[in-house]
Design an enzyme around this catalytic site. Structure first.
Site, short mmCIF file in Angstrom:
data_model
loop_
_atom_site.label_atom_id
_atom_site.label_comp_id
_atom_site.label_asym_id
_atom_site.label_seq_id
_atom_site.Cartn_x
_atom_site.Cartn_y
_atom_site.Cartn_z
N THR A 49 27.72 -38.50 15.75
CA THR A 49 28.63 -38.51 14.60
C THR A 49 28.11 -37.60 13.49
O THR A 49 28.84 -36.75 12.96
CB THR A 49 28.78 -39.93 14.05
N THR A 50 26.83 -37.75 13.15
CA THR A 50 26.24 -36.94 12.08
C THR A 50 26.17 -35.48 12.47
O THR A 50 26.22 -34.60 11.60
CB THR A 50 24.83 -37.47 11.73
N TYR A 112 40.29 -44.86 18.65
CA TYR A 112 41.75 -44.72 18.59
C TYR A 112 42.47 -45.50 19.69
O TYR A 112 43.46 -46.18 19.43
CB TYR A 112 42.19 -43.24 18.64
N TYR A 138 26.97 -47.37 21.54
CA TYR A 138 27.08 -47.17 20.09
C TYR A 138 28.31 -47.92 19.58
O TYR A 138 29.44 -47.54 19.90
CB TYR A 138 27.15 -45.68 19.78
N ARG A 143 34.53 -46.91 12.28
CA ARG A 143 35.00 -45.57 12.62
C ARG A 143 35.91 -45.57 13.84
O ARG A 143 36.71 -44.65 14.00
CB ARG A 143 33.80 -44.63 12.89
N LYS A 166 23.09 -49.00 19.76
CA LYS A 166 23.05 -48.70 18.33
C LYS A 166 24.12 -49.56 17.69
O LYS A 166 25.32 -49.31 17.85
CB LYS A 166 23.32 -47.21 18.07
N ILE A 208 18.65 -45.70 14.30
CA ILE A 208 19.17 -44.34 14.46
C ILE A 208 19.76 -43.97 13.11
O ILE A 208 20.75 -44.56 12.66
CB ILE A 208 20.19 -44.25 15.60
#
Length: 321
Positions: A49-50, A112, A138, A143, A166, A208
Site C-alpha cells: 500500500t505504501t 471492493y 494483510y 481500506r 499483518k 509492518i
C-alpha cells in the site's frame, strides 16, 4: 507444526520514489533500501500500500521486487506485495514475485468485491498453493471494506505456507482472539504504528510500519526493547512518537509520509493519481510536527520542495541523487 518466523521487529513498508514524470526513481530507491539496512530495519516490504502497488504496472511491480532483492543481497528479508482483488491476478503476481527472488509475499484482502469469509479463504488458498514462499495475510478493513474473522484466520493458518498476518483492523479483541486460536501457526504483525506495544503485549512479533520509512532505527527499538524485557522503554518510545504517527496518517497513506520525506530531504517525488499532495494547510501542520521532532529541513514551508542536505537522528539524508 511450528512455522518459521519471517522476521521479528520492524518491516518497513517502503515508499516507491518517483521522478517528476512519474517514472520509478531507482537511484533514490537504492539509497532508501540501503538506509533501511544500515538503520536496523528487520525486513522491507516492496510494492505494498505504501509503495503504491495499486498504481504500478505489473512490469514495474516485478522490477521493483527484483531490484530490491539485488540491492538487499540477503541481509534482511524482502517481502513482496502480491495482493489483488482479482484472484487470477494475485496468483500471477505470487508466481512472478517468487521468480523475482522475494523471501515472502504480502496478500491484502480483496478490496471492493466484498467477498464472504469462504471467498476470502478460497482466494488466499489459491494464492498460497502456487508458491513455495511464506504468505503474510494483510487485513485492513478501513481500506478494503472486508474483515478477516478470527475463525477464518484459524482455517487459513492450517495451510502450510500461510505463516503470518499483518493485522490492521485496530481491533484488539480480534487480535487477541487470533492469537488464541492460531498460536504458533500464525505470526502476528501489527499493521498500525500507533499500536505496536499493545500488539506486542498480545503476542505480535513486530510491526509492518510506515513510520520506519523515516525512523527505522527508532521503530526497530520500540520492538527490540520489548523483546529484551524493557517494556517501559518500548512504551515510552511508542508514546514519544504518537504525535508524529498521527501526522503521518492525517491524510491517506502514503501521501503524508512522502510529503514528510521530501520535507526532510529525500527525493521521493509525489504520489501517482488518484493520490495527490496534501492541501497547504495540512501540509503546514505536518511540517510543524516534523519541526517538533527535529526532522524538518531548514526553509521548508507548505508548497515548497527546495532541497538542502539535512541530518535526522544520525542519518545523513541525501538530496543530490
Amino acid at each position: 507444526m511450528n512455522k518459521k518466523v519471517i522476521f521479528r521487529g520492524v518491516g518497513t513498508a517502503m515508499v516507491t520514489p518517483m521522478k517528476e514524470d512519474g517514472a520509478v526513481n531507482y537511484p533514490v530507491f537504492r539509497e532508501l533500501l540501503e538506509m533501511q539496512v544500515e538503520n536496523k530495519a528487520d525486513a522491507v516490504v516492496i510494492a505494498g500500500t505504501t509503495g503504491e502497488g495499486s498504481t504500478l504496472s505489473d512490469q514495474e511491480h516485478i522490477e521493483l521486487v527484483k531490484f530490491a532483492v539485488h540491492e538487499i543481497r540477503g541481509r534482511i528479508p524482502v517481502i513482496a506485495g502480491a495482493g489483488s482483488n482479482n484472484t487470477a491476478h494475485a496468483v500471477y503476481l505470487s508466481r512472478e514475485c517468487e521468480r523475482a527472488g522475494a523471501d515472502a509475499l504480502l496478500h491484502v484482502t480483496p478490496y471492493y468485491n466484498k467477498a464472504s469469509q469462504q471467498g476470502l479463504y478460497l482466494h488466499f488458498k489459491a494464492c498460497a498453493e502456487v508458491t513455495s514462499l511464506p504468505v503474510i495475510l494483510y487485513n485492513v478493513p478501513s481500506r478494503t471494506g472486508v474483515n478477516i474473522y478470527p475463525a477464518t484466520y484459524k482455517r487459513l493458518s492450517e495451510i502450510d505456507n500461510i505463516t503470518a498476518c499483518k493485522e490492521a483492523s485496530g481491533n484488539f479483541s480480534q487480535l487477541a482472539k487470533i492469537a488464541s486460536l492460531c498460536k504458533d501457526e500464525l505470526t502476528i504483525y501489527s499493521g498500525n504504528d500507533d499500536q505496536v506495544t499493545s500488539a506486542l503485549a498480545l503476542g505480535a512479533q513486530g510491526v509492518i510500519s510506515v513510520m520506519s520509512n523515516i525512523l527505522p532505527a527508532e521503530t526497530h527499538e520500540i520492538c527490540e526493547a520489548y523483546f529484551r524485557g524493557d517494556s517501559e522503554r518500548s512504551d515510552s518510545l511508542q508514546m514519544k512518537y504518537l504525535e508524529l504517527i498521527e501526522a503521518l496518517f492525517m491524510d491517506v497513506n502514503p501521501i503524508p509520509v512522502k510529503q514528510a520525506m521530501r520535507a526532510m530531504g529525500y527525493q521521493v517525488g509525489g504520489c501517482r493519481l488518484p493520490l495527490c499532495d496534501m492541501d497547504p494547510t495540512n501540509a503546514e501542520r505536518l511540517y510543524q510536527v516534523l519541526k517538533q521532532y527535529g526532522l524538518l529541513r531548514d526553509g521548508v514551508r507548505a508548497g515548497s520542495v527546495t532541497v538542502q542536505r539535512a541530518k535526522n537522528a544520525g542519518h545523513v539524508i541525501r538530496s543530490n541523487v
